[in-house]
Design an enzyme around this catalytic site. Sequence first.
Site, mmCIF file in Angstrom:
data_model
loop_
_atom_site.group_PDB
_atom_site.id
_atom_site.type_symbol
_atom_site.label_atom_id
_atom_site.label_comp_id
_atom_site.label_asym_id
_atom_site.label_seq_id
_atom_site.Cartn_x
_atom_site.Cartn_y
_atom_site.Cartn_z
ATOM 1 N N GLY A 63 0.864 -1.187 0.000
ATOM 2 C CA GLY A 63 0.000 0.000 0.000
ATOM 3 C C GLY A 63 0.894 1.228 0.000
ATOM 4 O O GLY A 63 1.783 1.341 0.854
ATOM 5 N N ALA A 64 0.690 2.124 -0.955
ATOM 6 C CA ALA A 64 1.629 3.224 -1.139
ATOM 7 C C ALA A 64 1.981 3.977 0.147
ATOM 8 O O ALA A 64 3.160 4.077 0.515
ATOM 9 C CB ALA A 64 1.075 4.181 -2.207
ATOM 10 N N GLN A 211 -5.842 -8.551 -3.332
ATOM 11 C CA GLN A 211 -5.967 -7.602 -2.232
ATOM 12 C C GLN A 211 -7.437 -7.347 -1.869
ATOM 13 O O GLN A 211 -7.781 -7.153 -0.711
ATOM 14 C CB GLN A 211 -5.306 -6.251 -2.588
ATOM 15 N N ASP A 252 -0.923 5.116 -6.510
ATOM 16 C CA ASP A 252 0.478 4.907 -6.153
ATOM 17 C C ASP A 252 1.355 6.051 -6.624
ATOM 18 O O ASP A 252 2.436 6.270 -6.098
ATOM 19 C CB ASP A 252 0.965 3.570 -6.717
ATOM 20 N N ASN A 262 -2.084 3.168 -10.528
ATOM 21 C CA ASN A 262 -2.729 2.443 -9.457
ATOM 22 C C ASN A 262 -2.725 0.966 -9.805
ATOM 23 O O ASN A 262 -2.244 0.558 -10.859
ATOM 24 C CB ASN A 262 -4.166 2.960 -9.228
ATOM 25 N N LYS A 263 -3.265 0.150 -8.887
ATOM 26 C CA LYS A 263 -3.269 -1.294 -9.095
ATOM 27 C C LYS A 263 -3.762 -1.692 -10.477
ATOM 28 O O LYS A 263 -4.745 -1.118 -10.962
ATOM 29 C CB LYS A 263 -4.137 -1.948 -8.008
HETATM 30 C C1 LIG Z 1 -3.707 3.443 -0.268
HETATM 31 S S1 LIG Z 1 -2.861 2.111 -1.040
HETATM 32 C C2 LIG Z 1 -2.537 2.731 -2.609
HETATM 33 C C3 LIG Z 1 -2.333 1.626 -3.633
HETATM 34 O O1 LIG Z 1 -1.298 0.661 -3.284
HETATM 35 C C4 LIG Z 1 -1.751 -0.656 -3.701
HETATM 36 O O2 LIG Z 1 -0.758 -1.399 -4.365
HETATM 37 P P1 LIG Z 1 -0.036 -2.677 -3.622
HETATM 38 O O3 LIG Z 1 -1.119 -3.466 -2.952
HETATM 39 O O4 LIG Z 1 0.649 -3.414 -4.748
HETATM 40 O O5 LIG Z 1 0.950 -2.051 -2.673
HETATM 41 C C5 LIG Z 1 -2.878 -0.363 -4.644
HETATM 42 O O6 LIG Z 1 -2.412 0.057 -5.916
HETATM 43 C C6 LIG Z 1 -3.551 0.784 -3.909
HETATM 44 O O7 LIG Z 1 -4.523 1.436 -4.645
#
Ligand SMILES: CSC[C@H]1O[C@H](OP(=O)(O)O)[C@H](O)[C@@H]1O
Length: 360
Positions: A63-64, A211, A252, A262-263
């Site tokens: 999570g960013a 996720q 992100d 983003n994801k």
């Molecule tokens: C508030 S979390 C922002 C962002 O981070 C996540 O990616 P990951 O699970 O790979 O770290 C996802 O893109 C969320 O939207």
Amino acid sequence: MTDTALALADLDFDRYDHVRPIRWTGEALELLDQRVLPFTVVHESCRSSDEVAAAIRALVVRGAPAIGIAAAWGVVLAARALPADHATDAAAASALLEPALQHLNAARPTAVNLMWALARMRRVLATAGADWRAALEREAQAIEREDLAANRRMGALGAALIAPGSGVLTHCNTGSLATAGFGTALGVIRAGVAAGRVARVFATETRPWNQGARLTVWELGQDGIDATLIADSAAAHLMKTGQVQWVVVGADRICANGDTANKIGTYPLAIAARHHGLKVMVVAPSSTVDMATASGDRIEIEERDPAELLSFRGKRVVAEGVRAWNPVFDVTPHALIDAIVTERGVVERPDAGRMRALFG
Ligand SMILES: CSC[C@H]1O[C@H](OP(=O)(O)O)[C@H](O)[C@@H]1O
């Protein structure tokens, strides 16, 4: 005009903050291991910056905003590992700690929050006095505290955009598990539910790491918020039924023109939303805004091990010899985004000029 009457004055935030991915014990960084949620709740204890970098890379913490916070504490661990007589002042420490900061910086390439947090820690080393070790710890605490405050404010600002009785579709996990607490897009959903504006919540499973299926619906369930899980491939069909009016996601990296990384899977959600007349809201703290990157085509998209696609919980689910490509982010053009909600304010119909007006 954004109504901030939803300032959540009467919202019991503790009711919405059951999980915390990160806990500083004074000696170590305890990370809730998100690889094994929701069925196993176990923490990984990091006692060095290298262990924090490895945990970020392995998605123990993800999570960013959360990876930025974890990296800041990783710098604190690196500073504590320097022999007391080895670095007498901040300048000497800065040189000795730089390899650790670069190793943390390299853990994941897309979320700018990681680089932003490390830049804040470098600024402390460049300006601190003899108490530079304590100053680093204070900065990591401030980064974490500011993120939680930002999420609560964004919850109010974002919920105010949503008409009562609306349905919302969210992607990936953007909740307490991905931040210092309350969440970004999930924070808007929490505030929207509390304010009686969000009537229905849908979450995509978010392949390949799931996720949404493993984290988001579990996290909302901890709050007593009913969410319906859908397959990623069912999103456009759901939009066609008229049950959702908003797609609300995190970010992100948000570029100077509003293009947003983003994801993976966010981009097709935005295309389908535009086709079906839904609105798209990106919710992210200003630590996710990267005004130094002009547009989304310049963002490095993380590609992870294809095994994340070819196997599930270590068991191969695809025939031997099959190749896979595993990009884990995509870029949504600003033209497909209706609002970017940050703690500094809301940018509606984002473009370079409107982003500059808020972020300079
Ligand atoms: C508030 S979390 C922002 C962002 O981070 C996540 O990616 P990951 O699970 O790979 O770290 C996802 O893109 C969320 O939207």
